[in-house]
Write an enzyme that holds these catalytic residues in place. Structure first.
Site, short mmCIF file in Angstrom:
data_model
loop_
_atom_site.label_atom_id
_atom_site.label_comp_id
_atom_site.label_asym_id
_atom_site.label_seq_id
_atom_site.Cartn_x
_atom_site.Cartn_y
_atom_site.Cartn_z
N LYS A 35 0.86 -1.19 0.00
CA LYS A 35 0.00 0.00 0.00
C LYS A 35 0.89 1.24 0.00
O LYS A 35 1.88 1.29 0.73
CB LYS A 35 -0.88 -0.01 1.24
CG LYS A 35 -1.49 1.35 1.59
CD LYS A 35 -2.51 1.26 2.70
CE LYS A 35 -2.92 2.64 3.20
NZ LYS A 35 -4.02 2.61 4.16
N LYS A 63 0.82 5.25 0.87
CA LYS A 63 0.14 6.42 1.42
C LYS A 63 0.34 7.58 0.46
O LYS A 63 1.45 8.09 0.30
CB LYS A 63 0.73 6.76 2.79
CG LYS A 63 0.29 8.06 3.42
CD LYS A 63 -1.19 8.20 3.59
CE LYS A 63 -1.79 7.06 4.37
NZ LYS A 63 -3.25 7.06 4.45
N ASP A 98 -3.70 5.14 -1.30
CA ASP A 98 -4.62 5.82 -0.36
C ASP A 98 -4.32 7.31 -0.31
O ASP A 98 -3.46 7.75 0.46
CB ASP A 98 -4.45 5.21 1.04
CG ASP A 98 -5.32 5.90 2.08
OD1 ASP A 98 -6.19 6.70 1.70
OD2 ASP A 98 -5.12 5.63 3.28
N ASN A 145 -6.15 9.54 0.95
CA ASN A 145 -6.83 10.12 2.11
C ASN A 145 -7.84 11.21 1.74
O ASN A 145 -7.86 12.30 2.34
CB ASN A 145 -5.82 10.65 3.14
CG ASN A 145 -5.31 9.55 4.06
OD1 ASN A 145 -4.11 9.36 4.20
ND2 ASN A 145 -6.22 8.79 4.67
N GLU A 160 -8.14 3.35 -2.10
CA GLU A 160 -8.65 3.69 -0.76
C GLU A 160 -8.94 5.19 -0.68
O GLU A 160 -8.06 6.01 -0.96
CB GLU A 160 -7.57 3.28 0.25
CG GLU A 160 -8.00 3.38 1.69
CD GLU A 160 -6.92 2.81 2.62
OE1 GLU A 160 -6.28 1.79 2.27
OE2 GLU A 160 -6.71 3.40 3.70
N ASN A 197 -11.41 4.23 5.17
CA ASN A 197 -11.41 4.44 6.62
C ASN A 197 -11.72 5.91 6.90
O ASN A 197 -11.50 6.40 8.00
CB ASN A 197 -10.06 4.07 7.25
CG ASN A 197 -8.93 4.93 6.78
OD1 ASN A 197 -8.35 4.67 5.71
ND2 ASN A 197 -8.58 5.97 7.53
N ASP A 252 -10.95 -0.91 12.46
CA ASP A 252 -9.86 -0.49 13.35
C ASP A 252 -10.46 -0.53 14.73
O ASP A 252 -11.36 0.26 15.04
CB ASP A 252 -9.39 0.93 12.98
CG ASP A 252 -8.22 1.38 13.84
OD1 ASP A 252 -8.19 1.04 15.04
OD2 ASP A 252 -7.34 2.09 13.32
N HIS A 260 -7.39 -0.89 9.05
CA HIS A 260 -6.65 0.36 9.00
C HIS A 260 -5.61 0.40 10.12
O HIS A 260 -5.73 -0.31 11.11
CB HIS A 260 -7.67 1.50 9.19
CG HIS A 260 -7.08 2.80 9.59
ND1 HIS A 260 -6.93 3.19 10.91
CD2 HIS A 260 -6.60 3.81 8.84
CE1 HIS A 260 -6.40 4.39 10.94
NE2 HIS A 260 -6.18 4.80 9.70
N ASN A 319 -2.54 3.08 12.30
CA ASN A 319 -1.75 4.29 12.55
C ASN A 319 -0.48 3.84 13.25
O ASN A 319 -0.37 2.68 13.64
CB ASN A 319 -2.54 5.24 13.46
CG ASN A 319 -3.39 6.22 12.67
OD1 ASN A 319 -2.91 6.83 11.71
ND2 ASN A 319 -4.63 6.35 13.04
O1 GKR Z 1 0.03 7.63 9.44
O2 GKR Z 1 0.06 9.31 8.11
C1 GKR Z 1 -0.45 8.28 8.54
C2 GKR Z 1 -1.71 7.78 7.89
O3 GKR Z 1 -2.16 8.74 6.99
C3 GKR Z 1 -2.75 7.47 8.90
O4 GKR Z 1 -2.93 8.53 9.79
C4 GKR Z 1 -4.08 7.14 8.28
O5 GKR Z 1 -5.07 7.19 9.27
O6 GKR Z 1 -3.09 5.04 7.66
C5 GKR Z 1 -4.20 5.78 7.73
C6 GKR Z 1 -5.10 5.60 6.53
O7 GKR Z 1 -5.14 4.52 5.99
O8 GKR Z 1 -5.81 6.53 6.15
MG MG Z 2 -6.74 5.11 4.67
#
Ligand code: GKR
Ligand code: MG
Length: 434
Positions: free
Chosen positions: A202, A204, A233, A235, A258, A281, A305, A332, A334
């Site tokens: 995955k 980010k 993802d 976000n 995602e 999420n 989660d 999910h 963190n």
């Molecule tokens: O750790 O920066 C991070 C992630 O962006 C996390 O805060 C997210 O909540 O991993 C998470 C996600 O899947 O959105």
């Molecule tokens: Mg996510």
């Protein structure tokens, strides 16, 4: 026969800790040199200890402190009653309280998760069964996780800033790559997969302009081949048209996309045009969101989660809802340590229809707060603990050290925008950017 009662809660200790965290980038900004966690320990009147870990946040810790008097004397088996007492005290969380960030900021779900996991750890010790058995039993012996790639600045976090945590040198190539080109990201993925054996990947996203992140996914696809499932993802930082445009480009290579866009309505619109599954999420994040999710068809996969859905048993309820309504379920994550990981593994082992490798930030962490030290992964999976309860014990020396980190670092909640501004003055979080 007289009614049998279980052990009662006698002491509750709430310890905020700060763990070394690398400068990882995401849509909300930058990780601070430390991530905050809170460790909760319950001790019963007969001296049995149960532990749990939740994301750290001073306001949530304060609410946990406020709940102590309500919980002392409660039978650890009476989880329904304990939940009701907490609801009566704090009310149910609203969607607005979750906030717009990629992580959840609600109180009740965190508090109940903390208390429930620690109670279940005790119940497991009393009955001699691992928590997975209290969730209905094991569907698998090993729980698979995915490599979780991040764009990042140099360094590994910790007290020297983005510098030189010696424990982080084990796979320097992944930790030190600046990740600004697909080649660096591929190098990070290779190092992480070599060290942990992950078989899914995955990224980010939501950090750079979408085409750059889409190109990175194609570079990963080329490097790992079609048999390694890939996910991206952003976000929820893409506009609707961006989600559709880049979602279409990604269709041939993604296992799932995602949270490409913000909100259930937008997710449902993207979902109508794409052929790949959408996971979330961020748009369906609580039981109150489920009716609208089903009505709109907002996503294909919900990322559970237990910290955010109000515990392990609530997450099993979510699994049942997903099964009923044809949603997939994954998990999910963190930044976290081994107490959370143990709970995630017990839950992952109990979920009947688990068709995806779960998320974990664990490879980015070097600290640990359990006596057995860091968990090991084999072929990307963690063996389900067989010992009673969570199967992990608190390392009190490590706890004291990590609590001192908390006192020294001065952080009170996660704020990635503030951290980003230290590097890029004037940078602001935008809930939808591209
Ligand atoms: O750790 O920066 C991070 C992630 O962006 C996390 O805060 C997210 O909540 O991993 C998470 C996600 O899947 O959105
Ligand atoms: Mg996510």
């Amino acid at each position: 026969m007289p009614e049998k009662t279980g052990p009662r809660i006698k002491d509750i200790t709430i310890t905020p800790i700060a763990i070394v965290d690398p400068p990882l980038l995401n849509a909300a900004g930058l990780h601070a040199p430390y991530a905050l966690r809170t460790i909760v320990e319950l001790v019963t009147d007969d001296g049995i200890s149960g532990i749990s870990e939740i994301p750290g946040n001073r306001a949530i810790d304060a609410a946990l402190h406020d709940s102590i008097d309500l919980l002392i004397g409660k039978d650890v088996f009476q989880l329904n009653e304990i939940r009701q007492v907490l609801i009566d005290q704090f009310g149910t969380d609203t969607a607005a309280e979750r906030g717009e960030t990629p992580w959840d900021q609600r109180k009740l779900v965190h508090i109940f998760s903390a208390i429930e996991v620690a109670c279940m750890d005790i119940i497991g010790k009393v009955t001699g069964r691992p928590i997975v058995d209290l969730l209905g039993g094991k569907m698998r012996d090993r729980v698979p996780f995915a490599a979780y790639l991040f764009y990042k600045y140099e360094g590994a976090g910790g007290e020297l800033g983005f510098g030189t945590d010696p424990a982080a040198t084990g796979w320097a190539a992944a930790r030190q790559a600046s990740g600004l080109t697909p080649a660096e990201l591929v190098a990070q993925a290779k190092a992480m997969c070599a060290a942990f054996g992950f078989q899914s990947i995955k990224l980010k996203g939501g950090v750079f302009e979408p085409q750059q992140e889409v190109d990175a996914m194609f570079a990963l696809h080329e490097a790992f081949g079609p048999d390694v499932p890939l996910r991206l993802d952003p976000n929820a930082i893409w506009k609707l048209e961006t989600g559709i445009k880049y979602g279409r480009q990604l269709e041939p290579i993604l296992e799932y996309l995602e949270d490409p866009v913000r909100g259930q309505e937008n997710m449902a619109q993207v979902r109508q045009v794409l052929t790949i599954p959408l996971a979330t999420n961020m748009c369906t994040t609580s039981f109150g969101d489920i009716p609208n999710s089903i009505r709109l068809g907002a996503e294909d996969i919900i990322l559970s989660d237990h910290h955010f859905w109000g515990g392990l048993r609530a997450s099993m309820t979510l699994a049942g809802i997903c099964e009923t309504f044809g949603r997939g379920l994954s998990m999910h994550s963190n930044s976290h340590l081994g107490i959370s990981l143990a709970a995630m593994v017990h839950l992952g082992a109990a979920i009947p229809h688990l068709t995806y490798a779960l998320d974990t930030h664990y490879p980015w962490q070097s600290d640990e707060v359990i006596t057995a030290g860091r968990f090991t992964f084999e072929e990307g999976a963690v063996l389900v603990p067989t010992e009673p309860g969570l199967g992990v014990e608190l390392d009190r020396v490590a706890l004291a050290r990590l609590h001192q980190n908390y006192l020294n670092c001065g952080l009170t909640k996660r704020d990635d925008e503030v951290e980003m501004q230290k590097i890029q003055p004037g940078w602001t979080f935008q809930s939808v950017r591209w």
